[in-house]
Design a protein around this motif. Structure first.
Motif, PDB file in Angstrom:
ATOM      1  N   SER A 193       0.839  -1.196   0.000  1.00 19.72           N
ATOM      2  CA  SER A 193       0.000   0.000   0.000  1.00 19.72           C
ATOM      3  C   SER A 193       0.873   1.244   0.000  1.00 19.72           C
ATOM      4  O   SER A 193       1.872   1.314   0.721  1.00 19.72           O
ATOM      5  N   PRO A 194       0.497   2.264  -0.768  1.00 19.89           N
ATOM      6  CA  PRO A 194       1.191   3.564  -0.708  1.00 19.89           C
ATOM      7  C   PRO A 194       0.494   4.555   0.215  1.00 19.89           C
ATOM      8  O   PRO A 194       0.583   5.760   0.027  1.00 19.89           O
ATOM      9  N   ALA A 195      -0.234   4.052   1.226  1.00 17.34           N
ATOM     10  CA  ALA A 195      -1.057   4.920   2.061  1.00 17.34           C
ATOM     11  C   ALA A 195      -0.241   5.913   2.869  1.00 17.34           C
ATOM     12  O   ALA A 195      -0.809   6.870   3.421  1.00 17.34           O
ATOM     13  N   ASP A 196       1.082   5.738   2.940  1.00 17.08           N
ATOM     14  CA  ASP A 196       1.882   6.737   3.650  1.00 17.08           C
ATOM     15  C   ASP A 196       1.888   8.080   2.917  1.00 17.08           C
ATOM     16  O   ASP A 196       2.320   9.089   3.478  1.00 17.08           O
ATOM     17  N   VAL A 197       1.371   8.110   1.679  1.00 15.87           N
ATOM     18  CA  VAL A 197       1.288   9.378   0.953  1.00 15.87           C
ATOM     19  C   VAL A 197       0.339  10.351   1.655  1.00 15.87           C
ATOM     20  O   VAL A 197       0.430  11.571   1.462  1.00 15.87           O
ATOM     21  N   LEU A 198      -0.561   9.833   2.493  1.00 15.63           N
ATOM     22  CA  LEU A 198      -1.475  10.708   3.229  1.00 15.63           C
ATOM     23  C   LEU A 198      -0.747  11.568   4.253  1.00 15.63           C
ATOM     24  O   LEU A 198      -1.267  12.607   4.676  1.00 15.63           O
ATOM     25  N   PHE A 199       0.452  11.159   4.655  1.00 18.10           N
ATOM     26  CA  PHE A 199       1.159  11.866   5.720  1.00 18.10           C
ATOM     27  C   PHE A 199       1.757  13.192   5.249  1.00 18.10           C
ATOM     28  O   PHE A 199       2.365  13.907   6.048  1.00 18.10           O
ATOM     29  N   VAL A 200       1.604  13.517   3.967  1.00 25.06           N
ATOM     30  CA  VAL A 200       2.051  14.840   3.506  1.00 25.06           C
ATOM     31  C   VAL A 200       1.058  15.915   3.937  1.00 25.06           C
ATOM     32  O   VAL A 200       1.377  17.108   3.882  1.00 25.06           O
ATOM     33  N   GLN A 201      -0.144  15.539   4.378  1.00 24.34           N
ATOM     34  CA  GLN A 201      -1.161  16.508   4.773  1.00 24.34           C
ATOM     35  C   GLN A 201      -0.989  16.929   6.227  1.00 24.34           C
ATOM     36  O   GLN A 201      -0.548  16.145   7.072  1.00 24.34           O
ATOM     37  N   SER A 202      -1.383  18.141   6.505  1.00 28.05           N
ATOM     38  CA  SER A 202      -1.372  18.612   7.888  1.00 28.05           C
ATOM     39  C   SER A 202      -2.330  17.793   8.752  1.00 28.05           C
ATOM     40  O   SER A 202      -2.090  17.611   9.946  1.00 28.05           O
ATOM     41  N   SER A 203      -3.418  17.302   8.140  1.00 28.97           N
ATOM     42  CA  SER A 203      -4.403  16.531   8.888  1.00 28.97           C
ATOM     43  C   SER A 203      -3.820  15.253   9.481  1.00 28.97           C
ATOM     44  O   SER A 203      -4.377  14.696  10.426  1.00 28.97           O
ATOM     45  N   PHE A 204      -2.710  14.786   8.940  1.00 27.30           N
ATOM     46  CA  PHE A 204      -2.107  13.546   9.413  1.00 27.30           C
ATOM     47  C   PHE A 204      -0.830  13.790  10.216  1.00 27.30           C
ATOM     48  O   PHE A 204      -0.066  12.860  10.460  1.00 27.30           O
ATOM     49  N   ARG A 205      -0.612  15.049  10.621  1.00 23.94           N
ATOM     50  CA  ARG A 205       0.603  15.379  11.376  1.00 23.94           C
ATOM     51  C   ARG A 205       0.254  16.064  12.688  1.00 23.94           C
ATOM     52  O   ARG A 205      -0.826  16.643  12.832  1.00 23.94           O
ATOM     53  N   GLU A 206       1.188  15.987  13.599  1.00 22.02           N
ATOM     54  CA  GLU A 206       1.085  16.743  14.832  1.00 22.02           C
ATOM     55  C   GLU A 206       1.724  18.127  14.625  1.00 22.02           C
ATOM     56  O   GLU A 206       2.596  18.288  13.765  1.00 22.02           O
ATOM     57  N   PRO A 207       1.319  19.129  15.406  1.00 18.05           N
ATOM     58  CA  PRO A 207       1.927  20.464  15.264  1.00 18.05           C
ATOM     59  C   PRO A 207       3.446  20.406  15.442  1.00 18.05           C
ATOM     60  O   PRO A 207       3.956  19.737  16.346  1.00 18.05           O
TER      61      PRO A 207
END
Length: 788
Positions: free
Chosen positions: A34-48
């Motif tokens: 799965s390439p689902a780690d591509v979602l981690f480029v979004q702010s929604s998937f990160r901590e401040p």
């Protein structure tokens, strides 16, 4: 016969081992293809405060947004005993079976339905490549390839560029049927009869239900080209043509359960109009994609969007890796084995066919006239993405490579002129590798200019531009010179091997094995890791923004994202609904309603267009009416007073909206969405204190039917997009079911066609059994007469 079967078994085992090596990481426990780690480029998937994340392969967004959520939805619905006809999680509801790419009827997806999720993703991909290799081996054997040739075709085709770059899309599921379709086509023409027609029917159906119309059309066109080729050389054309036509017709009939709903869906979507607008008239010349053809030899020559690779293609105005490197079949195949086949095996009819497929595929894929113009003049094909004809290139090169390796096994060598050309190419690549560092100032200038104008809707800060420039230039510096040097080494090594084969008989005898091993190594070096395997924890990670939406949204309420946050269908991965859709086919009704939500652009009308805070403000009344309860963005809204409250979740901001829910009653009383509702069957419990209207904020479609207390009622359009029904006073139960008539008729046609194809397959055996019984009965009677 026993030797042929034994060879097939051995080949199948060896191929399974190769597939296992190719997917060695994804098949391990705890890992997911799965390439689902591509979602981690979004702010929604990160901590401040978290640093920017670079995914394994940034290009593979569509599998994450479309195909994985759809496969999971298919699995859930089918395991519950329901056909997934309607998707309530996207676009305020949209047809699901009818979108074509959902691939509900693809037989390989049974592995996902019956297996463990998400582990089955890797096993399904592995099964597809194994199936493609087996079909290639059988086709090569039916074309009388030698042992080396059929093993080369069977082992190399599954790992060619096209099948690997499109592995996680519905494209490869359709493409793996190509050798099987050609095999069945050949049989229908060489041995016309019911059995051959039945085999062809199931091959055609497999192509059509795989989930990608354009690739299916390209596969069927290749089958039609082979049929025309064979019939032109046949003395008796009538019976073969009838058998082939019957097989095609039955195959289309079997696939009607997917083809017919898709056809109806297309009539409700602007996609065909948009595609015609995007494609120039057939007589108008277009710029050939000559530079991209270099990826057929060196697929990463312009880098890619993999982690650590530079993306030179974007800076040069070229297409991405998937579109340019699909024809890759190994460097040795392209420069040694295919030319050897063209010269040494030119008298074989299959060689001429393969060269024609190669020429048409290359000219169509890389927009070279007159083939490009001819394809754009054809109905249907003219509005398709013919860049995907690199499938023909990869297939033809692989099978020409099989013929070429048979020539090498007979001791035939390439001419010295070829080897001198390889040496020149190697030296040129080496010189280019040495010159790359001197171009660093120019690269910095062009990269900075690109990022300054890359996204006018979301301009980048100077610090972010500088970071991205340094990242790209550093990637060029670290990746491109070594890769070009490796390509130079490969050219020079092949030249040295050819010269050694001329001088030493032992090298000449070992040449087929060396070339097969070199090609497999080349293909594996390109493809392993291109479709990443990630930890299960990454695949199933739920960020704070998603968790907060799950808590704050009432059942049936929807959300949207602004800018690059939560693109359409991300929410579907977590069982939440998005007012936008992410599909190549969308309902025009839904696009019309949400038109104010998107920034003005010349792009095709789709939910993929840019959403910004200003457009959200303009579309706010429509968002409320569509039961949108939250808007997620990387920055807080500039006008917070428009929303009921604003809060931060992780590194993202959520703006909450008040408004009606998915189901309301216009009139005295209340209406409640029943927990017994399913995606394609909505149940509303109404407590009406007088006449009123039940409003269901689900996209209106002609396939919906409604009952109130078991009595059929008319569904009216609410604001020309949603559904409403009149109710009287007292308690009422409103039931809506999505059951399009076209699907019923298509299912009947599919069942009848499958039965006819099945009878055709077994008819020959039944006739033989009947004949044996008749002959046996005659002998029994004769013995009885003699004994009497």
């Amino acid at each position: 016969m026993l030797l042929r079967r034994a060879e097939l078994v051995v080949f199948g085992v060896v191929l399974a081992g190769c597939v296992g090596i190719f997917f060695h990481d994804a098949l391990r426990p705890g890992r997911v293809l799965s390439p689902a780690d591509v979602l981690f480029v979004q702010s929604s998937f990160r901590e401040p405060g978290a640093s920017a994340y670079e995914p394994e392969n940034r290009l593979l967004m569509d599998p994450v947004l479309q195909f994985q959520p759809w496969l999971a939805f298919n699995r859930a619905e089918l395991r519950a005993g329901r056909l997934p006809l309607w998707n309530p999680y996207a676009g305020c509801g949209a047809p699901h079976v009818a979108n074509g790419q959902s691939a509900v009827f693809d037989p390989f997806n049974l592995i996902i339905v019956l297996g463990a999720w998400p582990d089955a993703l890797a096993w399904t991909a592995a099964a597809r490549l194994w199936f493609a290799g087996l079909g290639a081996f059988l086709l090569a054997r039916s074309w009388a390839f030698g042992p080396w040739g059929r093993w080369f075709a069977g082992l190399c085709f599954p790992f060619c560029g096209f099948l690997v770059v499109w592995l996680l899309y519905p494209v490869t599921p359709a493409a793996v049927w190509l050798p099987w379709l050609l095999l069945a086509t050949d049989r229908a023409i060489r041995e016309p009869g019911p059995r051959a027609a039945g085999l062809l029917a199931f091959a055609v159906a497999g192509v059509l239900v795989a989930g990608h119309v354009q690739t299916s059309a390209h596969v069927l066109l290749a089958g039609g080209l082979l049929a025309a080729w064979r019939l032109a050389r046949a003395s008796d054309r009538r019976r073969p043509a009838v058998a082939w036509g019957a097989g095609i017709a039955l195959g289309v009939g079997i696939a009607a359960v997917q083809v017919v709903p898709l056809g109806e869906y297309l009539t409700k979507s602007p996609v065909w109009v948009e595609r015609r607008r995007e494609h120039p008239p057939w007589w108008k010349p277009t710029r050939p994609r000559v530079l991209e053809a270099a990826c057929t030899a060196l697929p990463y020559v312009y880098g890619s969007q993999r982690r650590g690779h530079p993306n030179l293609a974007r800076g040069l105005g070229l297409n991405n890796l998937n579109e340019s490197a699909g024809g890759f079949a190994g460097l040795a195949t392209l420069i040694w084995l295919a030319p050897l086949a063209a010269v040494g095996a030119r008298r074989r009819p299959e060689t001429a066919f393969l060269l024609a497929v190669l020429a048409i595929g290359a000219m169509g894929a890389f927009r070279i006239p007159p083939v490009d113009n001819f394809l754009r003049a054809l109905p249907v094909v003219g509005v398709m993405d013919n860049r995907r004809l690199t499938l023909w290139v990869a297939f033809a090169l692989t099978f020409l490579g099989g013929l070429g390796i048979d020539q090498a096994a007979r001791g035939v060598l390439v001419s010295r002129r070829w080897t001198w050309a390889w040496i020149a190419a190697g030296l040129t690549l080496g010189a280019t590798a040495a010159a790359v560092p001197f171009a660093e100032p120019l690269m910095r200038q062009r990269a900075a200019s690109h990022y300054r104008v890359a996204d006018a809707a979301e301009p980048l800060e100077p610090a972010e531009i500088a970071r991205r420039v340094e990242l790209q230039v550093g990637a060029v510096r670290d990746f491109t010179p070594p890769y070009l040097a490796l390509g130079a080494t490969a050219f020079l090594a092949l030249a040295a091997t050819a010269e050694a084969a001329r001088r030493r008989p032992q090298v000449r005898r070992a040449l087929p094995g060396l070339l097969l091993a070199a090609t497999l190594a080349d293909l594996f070096a390109f493809g392993i890791g291109l479709n990443p395997a990630i930890d299960r924890a990454v695949q199933e990670f739920e960020p704070p923004a998603i968790a907060r939406l799950r808590e704050g949204l009432e059942p049936g309420r929807r959300a949207i994202g602004v800018g690059g946050e939560l693109p359409p269908n991300v929410l579907m991965r977590f069982g939440l609904a998005d007012a936008r859709n992410y599909d190549s086919v969308e309902l025009a009704r839904s696009l019309d309603w949400f038109e104010p939500l998107y920034e003005p652009t010349d792009e095709a009308r789709s939910s993929r267009r840019t959403v910004s805070w200003p457009t959200v403000g303009v579309a706010l009344p429509r968002l409320r009416e569509a039961a949108v309860g939250a808007v997620v963005a990387a920055t807080p809204p500039p006008a917070p007073g428009l929303f009921s409250r604003i809060e931060r979740a992780g590194d993202a901001w959520i703006a909450w909206l008040d408004g009606p829910g998915r189901v309301t009653l216009e009139g005295p009383g209340r209406a409640t969405l029943s927990p017994r509702s399913t995606p394609a069957a909505i149940r509303v419990e109404v407590d009406a204190e007088g006449p009123g209207r039940v409003v269901v904020r689900e996209t209106w479609d002609g396939g919906w039917a409604a009952r109130v207390d078991g009595r059929h009622v008319t569904i009216d359009k609410h604001h020309d997009i949603f559904m409403s029904m009149s109710v009287d006073s007292h308690d009422r139960v409103v039931e809506l079911a999505y059951q399009p008539n076209s699907l019923r008729f298509a299912a009947i046609a599919a069942a009848a066609s499958a039965a006819a194809a099945g009878l055709a397959l077994t008819g020959g055996a039944a006739a033989r059994i009947h004949g044996m019984a008749e002959r046996g009965l005659g002998r029994t009677r004769a013995r009885r007469l003699r004994s009497g």
